[in-house]
Motif scaffolding. Sequence first.
Motif, mmCIF file in Angstrom:
data_model
loop_
_atom_site.group_PDB
_atom_site.id
_atom_site.type_symbol
_atom_site.label_atom_id
_atom_site.label_comp_id
_atom_site.label_asym_id
_atom_site.label_seq_id
_atom_site.Cartn_x
_atom_site.Cartn_y
_atom_site.Cartn_z
ATOM 1 N N ARG A 16 -9.053 15.436 2.206
ATOM 2 C CA ARG A 16 -8.597 16.224 1.045
ATOM 3 C C ARG A 16 -7.175 15.825 0.657
ATOM 4 N N ASP A 17 -6.801 16.168 -0.562
ATOM 5 C CA ASP A 17 -5.426 15.957 -1.018
ATOM 6 C C ASP A 17 -4.476 16.712 -0.094
ATOM 7 N N GLY A 18 -3.374 16.081 0.186
ATOM 8 C CA GLY A 18 -2.386 16.756 1.021
ATOM 9 C C GLY A 18 -1.462 15.792 1.721
ATOM 10 N N SER A 19 -0.614 16.368 2.520
ATOM 11 C CA SER A 19 0.366 15.632 3.303
ATOM 12 C C SER A 19 0.036 15.855 4.774
ATOM 13 N N TYR A 20 -0.142 14.776 5.498
ATOM 14 C CA TYR A 20 -0.583 14.867 6.886
ATOM 15 C C TYR A 20 0.381 14.140 7.811
ATOM 16 N N ARG A 21 0.728 14.799 8.896
ATOM 17 C CA ARG A 21 1.658 14.239 9.871
ATOM 18 C C ARG A 21 0.869 13.782 11.087
ATOM 19 N N GLY A 22 1.227 12.596 11.580
ATOM 20 C CA GLY A 22 0.581 12.080 12.783
ATOM 21 C C GLY A 22 1.569 11.272 13.598
ATOM 22 N N SER A 23 1.253 11.115 14.868
ATOM 23 C CA SER A 23 2.142 10.344 15.735
ATOM 24 C C SER A 23 1.346 9.706 16.858
ATOM 25 N N PHE A 24 1.998 8.756 17.500
ATOM 26 C CA PHE A 24 1.451 8.139 18.699
ATOM 27 C C PHE A 24 2.622 7.606 19.501
ATOM 28 N N ASP A 25 2.595 7.853 20.804
ATOM 29 C CA ASP A 25 3.689 7.422 21.672
ATOM 30 C C ASP A 25 3.122 6.621 22.831
ATOM 31 N N ALA A 26 3.672 5.419 23.005
ATOM 32 C CA ALA A 26 3.254 4.559 24.116
ATOM 33 C C ALA A 26 4.450 4.232 25.006
ATOM 34 N N ILE A 27 5.328 5.181 25.225
ATOM 35 C CA ILE A 27 6.517 5.112 26.065
ATOM 36 C C ILE A 27 7.618 4.259 25.430
ATOM 37 N N PHE A 28 7.454 2.958 25.383
ATOM 38 C CA PHE A 28 8.494 2.087 24.838
ATOM 39 C C PHE A 28 8.381 1.913 23.331
ATOM 40 N N VAL A 29 7.215 2.204 22.788
ATOM 41 C CA VAL A 29 6.960 2.083 21.356
ATOM 42 C C VAL A 29 6.298 3.381 20.908
ATOM 43 N N GLY A 87 3.653 -11.071 15.810
ATOM 44 C CA GLY A 87 4.957 -10.945 16.451
ATOM 45 C C GLY A 87 5.370 -9.502 16.679
ATOM 46 N N ALA A 88 4.590 -8.574 16.164
ATOM 47 C CA ALA A 88 4.879 -7.148 16.348
ATOM 48 C C ALA A 88 3.568 -6.395 16.567
ATOM 49 N N THR A 89 2.722 -6.986 17.380
ATOM 50 C CA THR A 89 1.370 -6.462 17.582
ATOM 51 C C THR A 89 1.376 -5.036 18.120
ATOM 52 N N ASN A 90 2.151 -4.769 19.168
ATOM 53 C CA ASN A 90 2.122 -3.441 19.773
ATOM 54 C C ASN A 90 2.677 -2.379 18.832
ATOM 55 N N SER A 91 3.767 -2.684 18.150
ATOM 56 C CA SER A 91 4.314 -1.733 17.178
ATOM 57 C C SER A 91 3.315 -1.503 16.052
ATOM 58 N N SER A 92 2.643 -2.558 15.610
ATOM 59 C CA SER A 92 1.636 -2.417 14.553
ATOM 60 C C SER A 92 0.526 -1.475 14.989
ATOM 61 N N LYS A 93 0.022 -1.665 16.202
ATOM 62 C CA LYS A 93 -1.054 -0.815 16.712
ATOM 63 C C LYS A 93 -0.617 0.647 16.784
ATOM 64 N N VAL A 94 0.611 0.871 17.217
ATOM 65 C CA VAL A 94 1.115 2.240 17.349
ATOM 66 C C VAL A 94 1.236 2.901 15.973
ATOM 67 N N ILE A 95 1.734 2.175 14.995
ATOM 68 C CA ILE A 95 1.846 2.731 13.634
ATOM 69 C C ILE A 95 0.453 3.011 13.076
ATOM 70 N N LEU A 96 -0.477 2.080 13.252
ATOM 71 C CA LEU A 96 -1.846 2.297 12.777
ATOM 72 C C LEU A 96 -2.460 3.550 13.407
ATOM 73 N N LYS A 97 -2.254 3.711 14.713
ATOM 74 C CA LYS A 97 -2.815 4.872 15.403
ATOM 75 C C LYS A 97 -2.168 6.164 14.908
ATOM 76 N N ALA A 98 -0.876 6.124 14.623
ATOM 77 C CA ALA A 98 -0.194 7.310 14.094
ATOM 78 C C ALA A 98 -0.762 7.685 12.727
ATOM 79 N N VAL A 99 -1.027 6.686 11.873
ATOM 80 C CA VAL A 99 -1.609 6.951 10.550
ATOM 81 C C VAL A 99 -3.030 7.497 10.710
ATOM 82 N N GLU A 100 -3.804 6.882 11.599
ATOM 83 C CA GLU A 100 -5.161 7.387 11.845
ATOM 84 C C GLU A 100 -5.103 8.835 12.326
ATOM 85 N N ASN A 101 -4.213 9.124 13.256
ATOM 86 C CA ASN A 101 -4.082 10.492 13.768
ATOM 87 C C ASN A 101 -3.699 11.470 12.655
ATOM 88 N N ALA A 102 -2.833 11.029 11.736
ATOM 89 C CA ALA A 102 -2.450 11.890 10.616
ATOM 90 C C ALA A 102 -3.661 12.210 9.749
#
Length: 143
Positions: free
Chosen positions: A58-71, A120-135
């Motif tokens: 639905r329309d809206g603003s959604y917050r999500g996060s993911f934490d993998a300790i160092f990233v 060159g930023a695979t782990n950070s990319s995965k973490v951001i993707l997971k945060a967006v998915e979680n949102a």
Amino acid sequence: MLKKAETGKVIKRAIIGVLALAVAGGIFFGLRYYMQLQEYKKRIEGIVISRVDLSNVRDGSYRGSFDAIFVGAEVVVQVKNHTIERIDLVKHKNERGAKAEAIVDKIISEQSVTVDVISGATNSSKVILKAVENALESQKDNQ
């Protein structure tokens, strides 16, 4: 008054004590870092990015996060008419993966969280993707 030989022994013992504490501290912090590193690797390897059906969001603003300790990442995703309009990267904890932030533009242009990671930023990319998915998935919890 201590004799010269006794003073030397006291100083020697103090130095040995300080060195022993330094070695013990080094071992403790080294083991702690090693354990965190193993957990970090486990979390990164365990990231699975699933397709999100935007027709169900639905329309809206959604917050999500993911934490993998160092990233880690925290995002706010704006959805309008089943389209990702905007992604704000509220927090991005990274080691050398700042260039992964470009993945936000890829998600918006492809309207999907299953995009290729930034080289060159695979782990950070995965973490951001997971945060967006979680949102995007968080809105299901609020229905």
